[in-house]
Design an enzyme around this catalytic site. Structure first.
Site, PDB file in Angstrom:
ATOM      1  N   SER A 180      78.688  28.297  -6.055  1.00 36.55           N
ATOM      2  CA  SER A 180      77.542  29.197  -6.146  1.00 36.55           C
ATOM      3  C   SER A 180      76.527  28.731  -7.187  1.00 36.55           C
ATOM      4  CB  SER A 180      78.022  30.602  -6.525  1.00 36.55           C
ATOM      5  OG  SER A 180      76.931  31.453  -6.818  1.00 36.55           O
ATOM      6  N   TYR A 207      70.356  29.976  -4.267  1.00 40.97           N
ATOM      7  CA  TYR A 207      69.400  31.074  -4.241  1.00 40.97           C
ATOM      8  C   TYR A 207      68.033  30.490  -4.572  1.00 40.97           C
ATOM      9  CZ  TYR A 207      73.296  34.438  -4.628  1.00 40.97           C
ATOM     10  OH  TYR A 207      74.427  35.172  -4.423  1.00 40.97           O
ATOM     11  N   THR A 243      71.424  31.287   0.616  1.00 33.31           N
ATOM     12  CA  THR A 243      71.682  32.721   0.755  1.00 33.31           C
ATOM     13  C   THR A 243      70.355  33.459   0.773  1.00 33.31           C
ATOM     14  OG1 THR A 243      73.831  32.577  -0.327  1.00 33.31           O
ATOM     15  CG2 THR A 243      72.779  34.727  -0.294  1.00 33.31           C
ATOM     16  N   LYS A 249      72.982  31.739   5.025  1.00 37.14           N
ATOM     17  CA  LYS A 249      73.967  32.815   4.819  1.00 37.14           C
ATOM     18  C   LYS A 249      73.253  34.127   4.511  1.00 37.14           C
ATOM     19  CE  LYS A 249      77.940  33.975   1.866  1.00 37.14           C
ATOM     20  NZ  LYS A 249      77.400  35.140   1.140  1.00 37.14           N
ATOM     21  N   HIS A 287      76.856  39.993   2.445  1.00 38.85           N
ATOM     22  CA  HIS A 287      77.145  39.699   1.038  1.00 38.85           C
ATOM     23  C   HIS A 287      78.375  40.464   0.567  1.00 38.85           C
ATOM     24  CE1 HIS A 287      74.846  37.438  -2.108  1.00 38.85           C
ATOM     25  NE2 HIS A 287      75.778  37.981  -2.875  1.00 38.85           N
TER      26      HIS A 287
END
Length: 403
Positions: free
Chosen positions: A136, A160, A186, A276, A300
């Site tokens: 992440s 992100y 994402t 995603k 999520h």
């Protein structure tokens, strides 16, 4: 009339063999854990409440997460009998490469908060078990350190989009240089969801020493000792932070991002692109038209919009709409290997698991993550055999019925 006799010692001895003594409490707890729910119970005992709730919780009233789990719970599996299932092959191919199991480790933030071994433990298990791992943007181990820890693992980087686009370009360049095979964008976090458990617990990064946390430390001394005596938290993508998770997300992430920005991203990343956070059929079409190599139906883990669509319910319609042009994956609510099998039967190319392996991590570090994979893998194989299939490719809608 029953004739009785005194048993001989030779007859009693096989019945009186003691269970081997297991002095290691972590080993004992993990061996006794037969399900992901068992790992969750161990994790809850071993981890401070605020950290456990950050992992376990969801947004607002947590309706989205409960609905996702309820759908998996209430679906019906439909076995076919009299098939040779003496050998069950769980190998699955996605993004053009094989995986030993039909699930991958989803990206999770602040992983070293759950256990001091953090992302290093997870990627080592991924390498050993031959399944992919997604790091992440909000991970607590750097892109380069994760790559060095498991050089042969299949690694994806989850991005992100920040308000500072230059920072995003730098992250993509670092991931590419470190050998990450795919980028996972994402797209369901324009602003932070209302994660009320975190607010009520006063959860912050790093943990603040309040009266509540000091009292909690007395209940979980090993966790605090490990946090304070191992290397300081190092984030995958920022130098430091002090405050709540929601504050961090709202400060960094860009709420102005649109589908047109995928062109900007493609200019910096030429490898496979995974999108995603897709939650409608129309959005699945839009990102597929924009060139996504895979779409992940995901809300999520219920951590953003409460009462959002359940990804598994969307799956058949999205597969019908775009499954011939892109891979369709699914996450949220998966707590059992039979959940994985059901998703594959409904058309998913792959599944992602997050909380399932984090419960293992909190319960026992690397050994706990490995135990989670062992449990899920065993459940996948057993479910496939009982359905009458010996290969993932044989699964189809005839094997599952949604309520």
């Amino acid at each position: 009339m029953t004739r009785r006799q005194l048993p001989k010692w030779s007859e009693l001895a096989p019945l009186l063999q003691p269970k081997p003594l297991r002095l290691d409490p972590t080993r004992r707890a993990l061996e006794d854990a037969l399900t992901i729910a068992d790992l969750r119970r161990v994790a809850k005992r071993r981890t401070p409440r605020s950290v456990f709730d950050y992992t376990d919780g969801a947004a607002e009233a947590e309706i989205t997460l409960r609905r996702a789990r309820r759908l998996f719970r209430d679906l019906e599996l439909r076995p076919s009998i009299l098939h040779d299932v003496s050998h069950v092959d769980t190998t699955t191919e996605y993004l053009g490469k094989p995986s030993a199991l039909p699930f991958a480790f989803a990206p999770t933030g602040f992983t070293r908060m759950m256990h001091h071994e953090g992302e290093r433990a997870v990627v080592r298990v991924a390498e050993r078990r031959d399944i992919p791992y997604a790091l992440s943007t909000m991970g607590t181990t750097s892109i380069e350190d994760v790559a060095a820890e498991a050089p042969d693992a299949r690694k994806w980087f989850q991005l992100y989009v920040w308000k500072d686009r230059g920072a995003g370009e730098d992250l993509m360049a670092r991931a590419k240089a470190a050998g990450y095979e795919a980028l996972m964008l994402t797209v369901d976090v324009p602003v932070a969801g209302a994660r009320l458990r975190d607010t009520r617990n006063g959860f912050s990064i790093p943990p603040a020493l309040t009266v509540k946390t000091v009292l909690d430390a007395g209940m979980h001394p090993a966790w605090w000792i490990n946090l304070l005596t191992t290397e300081p938290l190092t984030f995958a993508s920022l130098n430091s932070w002090g405050g709540t998770v929601a504050d961090l997300l709202d400060k960094l992430f860009d709420p102005t991002m649109t589908i047109a920005d995928l062109e900007w991203l493609r200019a910096s990343w030429d490898g496979p692109l995974i999108i995603k956070g897709v939650q409608t059929v129309e959005d699945a079409r839009r990102v597929t038209d924009a060139g996504a190599d895979a779409v992940v139906l995901s809300n999520h883990g219920g951590r953003q919009l409460d009462k959002a669509p359940v990804p598994l319910r969307l799956l058949p319609d999205v597969v019908d709409a775009v499954g011939d042009r892109t891979e369709v994956w699914v996450d949220t609510g998966i707590t059992n290997g039979s959940d994985v099998v059901a998703a594959l039967a409904l058309g998913a190319k792959a599944t992602l698991v997050g909380r399932a392996y984090l419960y293992g991590l909190m319960a026992g570090g690397e050994r706990g993550v490995d135990r989670a994979v062992e449990i899920l893998g065993r459940e996948v194989r057993r479910t496939m055999a009982l359905l009458g299939v010996n290969d993932v490719s044989q699964l189809g809608e005839r094997h599952v019925r949604l309520p």
